[in-house]
Motif scaffolding. Sequence first.
Motif, PDB file in Angstrom:
ATOM      1  N   UNK A 131      -6.665 -80.233  14.586  1.00 47.17           N
ATOM      2  CA  UNK A 131      -6.388 -81.218  15.631  1.00 47.17           C
ATOM      3  C   UNK A 131      -5.403 -80.665  16.659  1.00 47.17           C
ATOM      4  N   UNK A 132      -5.551 -81.126  17.892  1.00 48.13           N
ATOM      5  CA  UNK A 132      -4.613 -80.729  18.945  1.00 48.13           C
ATOM      6  C   UNK A 132      -3.751 -81.907  19.392  1.00 48.13           C
ATOM      7  N   UNK A 133      -3.763 -82.987  18.590  1.00 47.08           N
ATOM      8  CA  UNK A 133      -2.965 -84.168  18.952  1.00 47.08           C
ATOM      9  C   UNK A 133      -2.017 -84.547  17.810  1.00 47.08           C
ATOM     10  N   UNK A 134      -1.071 -83.649  17.465  1.00 50.96           N
ATOM     11  CA  UNK A 134      -0.210 -83.913  16.305  1.00 50.96           C
ATOM     12  C   UNK A 134       0.642 -85.173  16.438  1.00 50.96           C
ATOM     13  N   UNK A 135       1.100 -85.476  17.664  1.00 47.93           N
ATOM     14  CA  UNK A 135       1.946 -86.678  17.808  1.00 47.93           C
ATOM     15  C   UNK A 135       1.158 -87.928  17.419  1.00 47.93           C
ATOM     16  N   UNK A 136      -0.043 -88.044  17.966  1.00 47.45           N
ATOM     17  CA  UNK A 136      -0.876 -89.216  17.654  1.00 47.45           C
ATOM     18  C   UNK A 136      -1.272 -89.200  16.177  1.00 47.45           C
ATOM     19  N   UNK A 137      -1.534 -88.012  15.634  1.00 45.71           N
ATOM     20  CA  UNK A 137      -1.962 -87.927  14.230  1.00 45.71           C
ATOM     21  C   UNK A 137      -0.854 -88.367  13.272  1.00 45.71           C
ATOM     22  N   UNK A 138       0.398 -88.234  13.720  1.00 43.43           N
ATOM     23  CA  UNK A 138       1.525 -88.600  12.843  1.00 43.43           C
ATOM     24  C   UNK A 138       1.760 -90.112  12.830  1.00 43.43           C
ATOM     25  N   UNK A 139       1.171 -90.832  13.759  1.00 44.65           N
ATOM     26  CA  UNK A 139       1.528 -92.256  13.922  1.00 44.65           C
ATOM     27  C   UNK A 139       1.285 -93.117  12.682  1.00 44.65           C
ATOM     28  N   UNK A 140       0.105 -93.003  12.014  1.00 44.84           N
ATOM     29  CA  UNK A 140      -0.091 -93.857  10.817  1.00 44.84           C
ATOM     30  C   UNK A 140       0.945 -93.574   9.728  1.00 44.84           C
ATOM     31  N   UNK A 141       1.248 -92.302   9.536  1.00 45.91           N
ATOM     32  CA  UNK A 141       2.253 -91.916   8.518  1.00 45.91           C
ATOM     33  C   UNK A 141       3.614 -92.507   8.897  1.00 45.91           C
ATOM     34  N   UNK A 142       3.957 -92.412  10.193  1.00 48.55           N
ATOM     35  CA  UNK A 142       5.250 -92.926  10.661  1.00 48.55           C
ATOM     36  C   UNK A 142       5.320 -94.442  10.560  1.00 48.55           C
ATOM     37  N   UNK A 143       4.183 -95.085  10.796  1.00 45.92           N
ATOM     38  CA  UNK A 143       4.147 -96.549  10.690  1.00 45.92           C
ATOM     39  C   UNK A 143       4.500 -96.958   9.257  1.00 45.92           C
ATOM     40  N   UNK A 144       3.902 -96.258   8.282  1.00 46.79           N
ATOM     41  CA  UNK A 144       4.184 -96.559   6.869  1.00 46.79           C
ATOM     42  C   UNK A 144       5.634 -96.210   6.534  1.00 46.79           C
ATOM     43  N   UNK A 145       6.129 -95.116   7.101  1.00 46.31           N
ATOM     44  CA  UNK A 145       7.516 -94.680   6.871  1.00 46.31           C
ATOM     45  C   UNK A 145       8.487 -95.740   7.403  1.00 46.31           C
ATOM     46  N   UNK A 146       8.229 -96.202   8.618  1.00 49.30           N
ATOM     47  CA  UNK A 146       9.102 -97.216   9.241  1.00 49.30           C
ATOM     48  C   UNK A 146       9.095 -98.498   8.415  1.00 49.30           C
ATOM     49  N   UNK A 147       7.930 -98.874   7.906  1.00 50.21           N
ATOM     50  CA  UNK A 147       7.805-100.108   7.126  1.00 50.21           C
ATOM     51  C   UNK A 147       8.561 -99.967   5.804  1.00 50.21           C
ATOM     52  N   UNK A 148       8.400 -98.791   5.158  1.00 52.04           N
ATOM     53  CA  UNK A 148       9.073 -98.568   3.867  1.00 52.04           C
ATOM     54  C   UNK A 148      10.594 -98.602   4.038  1.00 52.04           C
ATOM     55  N   UNK A 149      11.080 -98.092   5.174  1.00 51.56           N
ATOM     56  CA  UNK A 149      12.524 -98.106   5.413  1.00 51.56           C
ATOM     57  C   UNK A 149      13.042 -99.535   5.605  1.00 51.56           C
ATOM     58  N   UNK A 150      12.192-100.368   6.158  1.00 46.88           N
ATOM     59  CA  UNK A 150      12.619-101.741   6.457  1.00 46.88           C
ATOM     60  C   UNK A 150      12.618-102.612   5.215  1.00 46.88           C
ATOM     61  N   UNK A 151      11.951-102.137   4.141  1.00 53.25           N
ATOM     62  CA  UNK A 151      11.847-102.983   2.927  1.00 53.25           C
ATOM     63  C   UNK A 151      13.141-103.034   2.148  1.00 53.25           C
TER      64      UNK A 151
END
Length: 151
Positions: A131-151
């Motif tokens: 892939x040539x879009x690493x920022x966009x590819x990281x978004x689902x992982x980051x979404x889960x990371x952000x949610x886990x931090x908020x728990x």
Amino acid sequence: MRVALFSGSVYGTAEDVARHAAKQLEAAGHSCYFDPRGDLTALLAHHPQALLGVTSTTGMGEIPDNLLPLYSELRDNLPAALRGLPGGVIGLGDSSYSDSFCAGGELLAELFEELGIRQIQPMLRLDASESVTPEADAEPWLEAFARALAE
Ligand SMILES: Cc1cc2nc3c(=O)[nH]c(=O)nc-3n(C[C@H](O)[C@H](O)[C@H](O)COP(=O)(O)O)c2cc1C
């Protein structure tokens, strides 16, 4: 949460991913510190409650030069303030380097273990030959990371 981010990058891709990650985490309600040239003193001064490391791999499975000073400081000091914090690692690499694919990220994940940082989800591997879009590819992982931090 106060999240401290840092990056290891040769050509800037991992740095861009870290910057994008900081924006996404801020949008999810966290407060972020990211200075691509920051040292351990600066990082600790922000009293992080979570850590996110983003690094590419260079050479034959090595961490980029620009991350080595902070990497060594962390390993030499094993700061007690970081012990027990939640964290995550994003590794950038290229699967054509089959034996050392994302080895820089793996070194960072090992350092997190030594520091006593709990990885709240498995390392994300971003493959430059897929892939040539690493920022966009990281978004689902980051979404889960952000949610886990908020728990
Ligand atoms: C000289 C060189 C060596 C590399 N070595 C590896 C490697 O050992 N393992 C790997 O997974 N990727 C390797 N890569 C691929 C990079 O990690 C990948 O392209 C990454 O997206 C670059 O990000 P950066 O711009 O932040 O450095 C190498 C790239 C170059 C140019």
